[in-house]
Design a protein around this motif. Sequence first.
Motif, PDB file in Angstrom:
ATOM      1  N   ASP A   1       0.791  -1.236   0.000  1.00 35.49           N
ATOM      2  CA  ASP A   1       0.000   0.000   0.000  1.00 35.49           C
ATOM      3  C   ASP A   1       0.820   1.281   0.000  1.00 35.49           C
ATOM      4  O   ASP A   1       0.274   2.358  -0.232  1.00 35.49           O
ATOM      5  CB  ASP A   1      -0.924   0.011   1.226  1.00 35.49           C
ATOM      6  CG  ASP A   1      -1.887  -1.164   1.233  1.00 35.49           C
ATOM      7  OD1 ASP A   1      -2.582  -1.356   0.218  1.00 35.49           O
ATOM      8  OD2 ASP A   1      -1.920  -1.896   2.239  1.00 35.49           O
TER       9      ASP A   1
ATOM     10  N   MET B   1       0.532  -4.688  -7.007  1.00 34.24           N
ATOM     11  CA  MET B   1      -0.508  -5.629  -7.397  1.00 34.24           C
ATOM     12  C   MET B   1      -0.100  -7.052  -7.042  1.00 34.24           C
ATOM     13  O   MET B   1      -0.904  -7.839  -6.514  1.00 34.24           O
ATOM     14  CB  MET B   1      -0.779  -5.516  -8.897  1.00 34.24           C
ATOM     15  CG  MET B   1      -1.939  -6.383  -9.410  1.00 34.24           C
ATOM     16  SD  MET B   1      -1.532  -8.134  -9.685  1.00 34.24           S
ATOM     17  CE  MET B   1      -0.314  -7.987 -10.986  1.00 34.24           C
TER      18      MET B   1
ATOM     19  N   PRO C   1      -6.953  -4.215  -9.246  1.00 34.22           N
ATOM     20  CA  PRO C   1      -8.028  -3.342  -8.776  1.00 34.22           C
ATOM     21  C   PRO C   1      -9.397  -3.921  -9.114  1.00 34.22           C
ATOM     22  O   PRO C   1      -9.537  -4.757 -10.020  1.00 34.22           O
ATOM     23  CB  PRO C   1      -7.775  -2.035  -9.545  1.00 34.22           C
ATOM     24  CG  PRO C   1      -6.370  -2.114 -10.022  1.00 34.22           C
ATOM     25  CD  PRO C   1      -6.074  -3.556 -10.223  1.00 34.22           C
TER      26      PRO C   1
ATOM     27  N   SER D   1     -10.770  -5.038 -12.702  1.00 36.79           N
ATOM     28  CA  SER D   1      -9.644  -5.235 -13.621  1.00 36.79           C
ATOM     29  C   SER D   1      -9.669  -6.597 -14.288  1.00 36.79           C
ATOM     30  O   SER D   1      -9.017  -6.799 -15.319  1.00 36.79           O
ATOM     31  CB  SER D   1      -8.319  -5.068 -12.874  1.00 36.79           C
ATOM     32  OG  SER D   1      -8.140  -6.109 -11.927  1.00 36.79           O
TER      33      SER D   1
END
Length: 506
Positions: free
Chosen positions: A55, A268, A275, A278
């Motif tokens: 993050d 990712m 996301p 996606s």
Amino acid sequence: MRVSNLVAGAALALLSPMVFAQAQTPEAAAERMQDFLSGFEDLGPGYAVVAVTADDVLLREVWGERRASTGAPLTADTPIYIASQTKAFMGLLAAQLDAEGVLSLDTTLADHWPGVRFPEGVNPSDWTLRDLISHQVPVSADLIVILEAYVTRIDPADYPRLIEAVMTAREPGFDYDNLGYNLYGAILETVTGRTWQDWLEERVFDPLDLEHTSARTSDFALDAQSWNHIWTGSETGWFEVRPKTDAQMQSAGGITTSPNDMIAWLQMNLRGEGPAGSGLTEAIVSEAHTIAAEVSREARNAYELPCYGYTLGWNVCDFEGHTLYAHGGGYTGARTMMAFSPDLGVGIGVFSNSDNMTGWLTSRTMIQFLQFVIDHEDADRWSARRQELYPQRIERSLSGRLERVANGRDNPVYGDWSWAPETSELSVYEGVYSSEAMYAPVTVSVVAGQLQAAWGDYRFTGAPAQTDVFGLQQHPLDEVLPLQFERDEAGEIVALSYEKARFERR
């Protein structure tokens, strides 16, 4: 030029030398990493390091120039060629297309190329596409690999003919090679009618919002991209290597990406999913991260770690008891590295736009960061040692490369290198030369008084040695190889020979 971005508050963990020495958090490790990188006198022309958690951005260091001759700065958004790291992107794409029923990884070579004769002892019905992209199909085809990486795009319709003409069997077992990804890309286009580049853009780059990533160099202005560089010595400086053409961007090594986009890619992978919306679901990413081939822990590798598996595009290694996914990339004038550890919760990407011992440096940069993360007892000692070793390695590398060039020039085929033809004499060699066996033609031209030879998009300069014989090099430190021309009874140039291949003049 240097751009630095560290997470806010990281410095709070380093208010005293004692805290610095006992760094254990990723943020504190990033501070120690910044100090490590600052200890190198020269990381030119350009060098970049990013480090992340799932993050947060821990480190975003960018130094130098994307092109030495212009002084244009390397930035966090500069597209940089990452070569074989492409395999991890392709592996994720393959897992997604498998899950969606577009192209099953469990189909076999025989399913897609029925009737094609593979080498004796290799039954195409026994080998799947999953085996292809985990380097397990026991075949070799050096010409296909060279063509795709350096020379030109192979039409997928031509693959069956090339397989029958140049493919050979090898010993069974895992053997890292570009070939499996080249074959997968050709099958993907044959099945779907769309190139692997188009699929990557639609299913990986766009969903992850990778704005400075592409499998086509033509998507970016030439001067906006990072050029590759080769150090030729203090007197002659950097030799520039032009970015690849689209035809040289191949499914085993054909992506340019930026440090900022590498941040998104690593995050990712650490999160284990893309996301929302996606299409890169947890199941798909998990499939791409699942070991498909076992690897000997004793085998040598670029990471100098015990690696025990290969997924769909990642080497799986052991770092001090922690699982590490890693992949490097190397090409003429560039070295890159990326890795992430789910156990440690961190990822790192390293970029160099030179090959000035940077294969060693990028891997040691990765390892140094991980040593800081786990607060390895020898981390500071190794930090100082690596800073000390790098300039020594540069000096030894240049000396060795110059020696190899000199030894190559001693080949008797060149005579005494006394031939000094005029430009008008060189013009008789100009033309297009073809060989059905070698797929792409060789074009010979004279530019600024020098003979230039291009096999497809793979370009060389020829230095005159003796009549009808030239020493070919792609760059000044490249191995010198003979280019020999052949005349008929009338004295006309009719063919050339290069690397044991004969091309006839059209």
